[in-house]
Design an enzyme around this catalytic site. Sequence first.
Site, PDB file in Angstrom:
ATOM      1  N   ARG A 211     -19.396  42.595  51.434  1.00  0.00           N
ATOM      2  CA  ARG A 211     -20.163  43.838  51.474  1.00  0.00           C
ATOM      3  C   ARG A 211     -21.188  43.730  52.588  1.00  0.00           C
ATOM      4  O   ARG A 211     -21.997  42.813  52.587  1.00  0.00           O
ATOM      5  CB  ARG A 211     -20.924  44.044  50.153  1.00  0.00           C
ATOM      6  CG  ARG A 211     -20.074  44.378  49.007  1.00  0.00           C
ATOM      7  CD  ARG A 211     -20.842  45.059  47.897  1.00  0.00           C
ATOM      8  NE  ARG A 211     -22.113  44.453  47.515  1.00  0.00           N
ATOM      9  CZ  ARG A 211     -22.875  44.890  46.526  1.00  0.00           C
ATOM     10  NH1 ARG A 211     -22.487  45.935  45.816  1.00  0.00           N
ATOM     11  NH2 ARG A 211     -24.002  44.309  46.220  1.00  0.00           N
TER      12      ARG A 211
ATOM     13  N   ASP B  31     -25.394  37.503  41.737  1.00  0.00           N
ATOM     14  CA  ASP B  31     -24.368  37.473  42.774  1.00  0.00           C
ATOM     15  C   ASP B  31     -23.287  36.473  42.367  1.00  0.00           C
ATOM     16  O   ASP B  31     -23.505  35.258  42.378  1.00  0.00           O
ATOM     17  CB  ASP B  31     -24.995  37.081  44.111  1.00  0.00           C
ATOM     18  CG  ASP B  31     -24.002  37.254  45.254  1.00  0.00           C
ATOM     19  OD1 ASP B  31     -22.880  36.699  45.170  1.00  0.00           O
ATOM     20  OD2 ASP B  31     -24.325  37.963  46.226  1.00  0.00           O
TER      21      ASP B  31
HETATM   22  C1  PRP Z   1     -19.385  40.925  45.657  1.00  0.00           C
HETATM   23  C2  PRP Z   1     -18.401  40.808  44.506  1.00  0.00           C
HETATM   24  C3  PRP Z   1     -17.460  41.920  44.792  1.00  0.00           C
HETATM   25  C4  PRP Z   1     -18.340  42.963  45.404  1.00  0.00           C
HETATM   26  C5  PRP Z   1     -18.579  44.027  44.397  1.00  0.00           C
HETATM   27  O1  PRP Z   1     -18.864  40.366  46.775  1.00  0.00           O
HETATM   28  O2  PRP Z   1     -17.774  39.583  44.458  1.00  0.00           O
HETATM   29  O3  PRP Z   1     -16.424  41.570  45.693  1.00  0.00           O
HETATM   30  O4  PRP Z   1     -19.557  42.322  45.758  1.00  0.00           O
HETATM   31  O5  PRP Z   1     -19.341  45.025  44.925  1.00  0.00           O
HETATM   32  P1  PRP Z   1     -18.824  46.485  45.225  1.00  0.00           P
HETATM   33  O6  PRP Z   1     -18.125  46.961  43.980  1.00  0.00           O
HETATM   34  O7  PRP Z   1     -20.100  47.232  45.486  1.00  0.00           O
HETATM   35  O8  PRP Z   1     -17.925  46.445  46.415  1.00  0.00           O
HETATM   36  P2  PRP Z   1     -19.728  39.946  48.070  1.00  0.00           P
HETATM   37  O9  PRP Z   1     -19.665  41.008  49.099  1.00  0.00           O
HETATM   38  O10 PRP Z   1     -21.097  39.513  47.631  1.00  0.00           O
HETATM   39  O11 PRP Z   1     -18.892  38.762  48.654  1.00  0.00           O
HETATM   40  P3  PRP Z   1     -18.567  37.305  48.037  1.00  0.00           P
HETATM   41  O12 PRP Z   1     -17.599  37.504  46.906  1.00  0.00           O
HETATM   42  O13 PRP Z   1     -17.977  36.610  49.202  1.00  0.00           O
HETATM   43  O14 PRP Z   1     -19.857  36.689  47.578  1.00  0.00           O
HETATM   44  N1  URA Z   2     -21.696  41.764  43.602  1.00  0.00           N
HETATM   45  C1  URA Z   2     -22.158  40.787  42.801  1.00  0.00           C
HETATM   46  O1  URA Z   2     -21.790  39.625  42.953  1.00  0.00           O
HETATM   47  N2  URA Z   2     -23.032  41.127  41.841  1.00  0.00           N
HETATM   48  C2  URA Z   2     -23.438  42.378  41.637  1.00  0.00           C
HETATM   49  O2  URA Z   2     -24.236  42.620  40.714  1.00  0.00           O
HETATM   50  C3  URA Z   2     -22.952  43.385  42.492  1.00  0.00           C
HETATM   51  C4  URA Z   2     -22.063  43.048  43.463  1.00  0.00           C
END
Ligand code: PRP
Ligand code: URA
Length: 211
Positions: free
Chosen positions: A104, A202
């Site tokens: 994201r 997170d």
């Molecule tokens: C987080 C989580 C999802 C996403 C959800 O990923 O693991 O993939 O956010 O959010 P959304 O529904 O608003 O798209 P992140 O971008 O933090 O990446 P990561 O899994 O590599 O930590």
């Molecule tokens: N991604 C995460 O990992 N946690 C949240 O709460 C939202 C997006």
Amino acid sequence: MENFHVLKHPLIEHKLTILRDKNTGTKDFRELVNEVARLLAYEVSRDLPLEEVEIETPIGKTIQKTLTGKKVVVVPILRAGLGMVDGILDLIPAARVGHVGLYRDEETMQPVEYFVKMPNNLEDRHMYVVDPMLATGGSAIAAIDSVLERGAKIENIKFICVVAAPEGIKALQEAHPEVEIYTAALDEKLNDDAYIVPGLGDAGDRLYGTL
Ligand code: PRP
Ligand code: URA
């Protein structure tokens, strides 16, 4: 809500409470995400198709059932979705794994795709797209778009998460109403940073110790 399932079970609720606790460390968090994923997959896989086969037990011939069709594909959304894969493979060890790498953008909150690698013949396969968190829904929608572009059929796609926000469910259902969504919990809302409240923080950072 149609095509949306909160899979309630005492074991899932207990494990989720430990996951939500900010004092739970990386090792336990990782184990618990896999355990919850395994329990979710047991329910999600209820409708896998079976066919009859004739086998011979030590006592005699019998007609019994066996899974049929092409292997399931588990599609983790990197990174955090990876944390659910082993738990699901414990139950469905012959499943294939297709990866979708998304992050994201911290300013726009929009998903950015950086990696995709899928098994072949997606059109004939049941696809389980997995990510612990369904927040705005942007990542789930982008991952599902990505597997559709590569030939998966919409009616064969299910989305499995651990915690979902109402905003994410609404967005995913508007984008892909046919996709069944399974979660261990439906939380209250998103905060101003698009984190789920109360959520678990997170997920990627807690899984991989990158806080
Ligand atoms: C987080 C989580 C999802 C996403 C959800 O990923 O693991 O993939 O956010 O959010 P959304 O529904 O608003 O798209 P992140 O971008 O933090 O990446 P990561 O899994 O590599 O930590
Ligand atoms: N991604 C995460 O990992 N946690 C949240 O709460 C939202 C997006």
